[in-house]
Design a protein around this motif. Sequence first.
Motif, mmCIF file in Angstrom:
data_model
loop_
_atom_site.group_PDB
_atom_site.id
_atom_site.type_symbol
_atom_site.label_atom_id
_atom_site.label_comp_id
_atom_site.label_asym_id
_atom_site.label_seq_id
_atom_site.Cartn_x
_atom_site.Cartn_y
_atom_site.Cartn_z
ATOM 1 N N GLN A 1 0.826 -1.207 0.000
ATOM 2 C CA GLN A 1 0.000 0.000 0.000
ATOM 3 C C GLN A 1 0.862 1.261 0.000
ATOM 4 O O GLN A 1 0.541 2.251 -0.663
ATOM 5 N N ALA A 2 1.967 1.218 0.763
ATOM 6 C CA ALA A 2 2.878 2.366 0.777
ATOM 7 C C ALA A 2 3.489 2.588 -0.596
ATOM 8 O O ALA A 2 3.613 3.728 -1.061
ATOM 9 N N GLU B 1 1.048 4.304 -2.849
ATOM 10 C CA GLU B 1 0.944 5.733 -2.521
ATOM 11 C C GLU B 1 2.140 6.512 -3.055
ATOM 12 O O GLU B 1 1.985 7.601 -3.637
ATOM 13 N N ASP C 1 2.547 9.587 -5.998
ATOM 14 C CA ASP C 1 2.758 10.890 -5.369
ATOM 15 C C ASP C 1 2.778 12.003 -6.412
ATOM 16 O O ASP C 1 3.491 11.918 -7.412
ATOM 17 N N PRO D 1 0.112 16.967 3.124
ATOM 18 C CA PRO D 1 -0.649 15.835 2.576
ATOM 19 C C PRO D 1 -2.090 15.787 3.069
ATOM 20 O O PRO D 1 -2.936 15.154 2.444
ATOM 21 N N LEU D 2 -2.385 16.487 4.175
ATOM 22 C CA LEU D 2 -3.752 16.489 4.698
ATOM 23 C C LEU D 2 -4.651 17.438 3.926
ATOM 24 O O LEU D 2 -5.857 17.216 3.820
ATOM 25 N N THR E 1 4.910 12.276 2.871
ATOM 26 C CA THR E 1 4.680 10.871 2.494
ATOM 27 C C THR E 1 4.429 9.970 3.684
ATOM 28 O O THR E 1 4.253 8.765 3.520
ATOM 29 N N SER F 1 2.461 8.212 5.845
ATOM 30 C CA SER F 1 1.108 7.706 6.060
ATOM 31 C C SER F 1 1.151 6.538 7.046
ATOM 32 O O SER F 1 2.221 6.114 7.489
ATOM 33 N N LYS F 2 -0.013 5.996 7.358
ATOM 34 C CA LYS F 2 -0.105 4.831 8.250
ATOM 35 C C LYS F 2 0.583 3.606 7.652
ATOM 36 O O LYS F 2 0.878 2.644 8.365
ATOM 37 N N ASN F 3 0.847 3.640 6.354
ATOM 38 C CA ASN F 3 1.484 2.507 5.694
ATOM 39 C C ASN F 3 3.002 2.538 5.761
ATOM 40 O O ASN F 3 3.675 1.651 5.238
ATOM 41 N N ILE G 1 1.290 17.879 10.573
ATOM 42 C CA ILE G 1 0.540 16.693 10.130
ATOM 43 C C ILE G 1 0.038 15.863 11.317
ATOM 44 O O ILE G 1 -0.618 14.851 11.122
ATOM 45 N N HIS H 1 4.589 7.158 14.593
ATOM 46 C CA HIS H 1 3.150 7.238 14.860
ATOM 47 C C HIS H 1 2.839 7.275 16.347
ATOM 48 O O HIS H 1 1.712 7.590 16.734
#
Length: 439
Positions: A11-12, A15, A19, A111-112, A128, A130-132, A152, A184
């Motif tokens: 998934q990362a 993304e 980009d 990114p938000l 870049t 993200s949760k991934n 962020i 995170h």
Amino acid sequence: MEFSNKGNFEQALYELKNDKNNAVASLFDIQKKQEGKLNGVIFTLKNNYAKDFDSTDASSNILKNFNPSYNATILNKLFNQGARLIATTNLDEFGLGGTGEYSNRGLIMNPLDNNYYVGGSSSGAAATFSKNIGFAIGSDTGDSVRLPASNIGVVGFKPSYGAVSRYGLFAYASSLDTVAWFSHNVNDSILLAQTLYGKDKYDLTSISIDIKNIDLEKPKKIAYLDCFENVEEYVSDSYKNLIKKLENEQIQIEKITPNKDLLNAIKIVYEVISFSEASSNLSNLTGVGFGVRKEGKDWEEIFQNTRTNGFGFMVQRRLALGSFYLEKDNQEEYFVRAQKVRRLISDWFNKIYDQYDFLIYPSSPSIAPKKNEIEKKDYQYMSYILTASNLVGNPSLNMKLGKYNKMPFNVSIDSKIYTDKKLLSYGLYLEKILGENND
């Protein structure tokens, strides 16, 4: 203690491949070992760290296609613990900018919401993250990880100066540069610290700091900065609510009245010192030893053509000012005076750190600014309060405090230099108190 958010490679990768924010330099799939405390954790690396398998240009045209012959110390340490590199990220050229506007790849936005800046020279890492992705390595010379972390709404951590080897990190300002990262949560930041800390024979400024066996610890005595009039009302309200929560925990909390004359000097002191050190550190980029050469009729013209064509305007301006500050006739007036005021700033903060477990304050006076609105409001010292810890050298940790208009903002805690272990243990406690703010 295990890494809580390892990320998702597929998934990362999707993304990052898609980009459109000028944030990605290169894509990889490199995992040297299948063991260690970071086994399989997906990470990105700011493109100002040396690596022997790809170019490292620090988002500058002057180093286009430059390929180092070695890996930065931190990169080898991450690989040795099983971390999995997925990408390098773009930055404000050589780390000298602070907004995400100065990469040679183009503007990097939040990114938000792409109407807002992401901030910091570690803009590509933040944009870049993200949760991934499990963690993102940046660098922090003034606030270049912690400010975008606030913008962020993730955890940003800057260790004590010297706690992590800078070998392989392209130098901007040698007395201020610090390896730093986004995570995170505080747990994952601790595991990164335990991986990356340590003395390195290749970095004579590095030292050994105990960072083992970190557990949640409740602070006994906290100082908070009385800065309510210099932040937006929504930041002030969230900050006051947090202070009340801590008071309800039976923690002794005392107000610190800011020395405004001293704190308002942070910006100019930082600029004089950092620009001066940058002009020295980047002086070898002339097209002879390093840099993409632009020919001329003699060496002087080659140097001038190379640097004019290779550096962006922001870097040219800062290096010109740095050279001015270091001119023989100017050193006493600018550079030496700035160093003296730096000592006064350090003494003021260290007096606080000697009396309290940590100092708490908002990471920024507002949410991320919108395009062309960076300097519309004068928040005085709160616009660059994070830079103080670079001047002092102490550890600084921040995490999400609240939101406004769907955009986050953070709170910071700082403690005395080399008390990183204690600060991270208090960070676990504060994260628990903040609760849903960090979800």
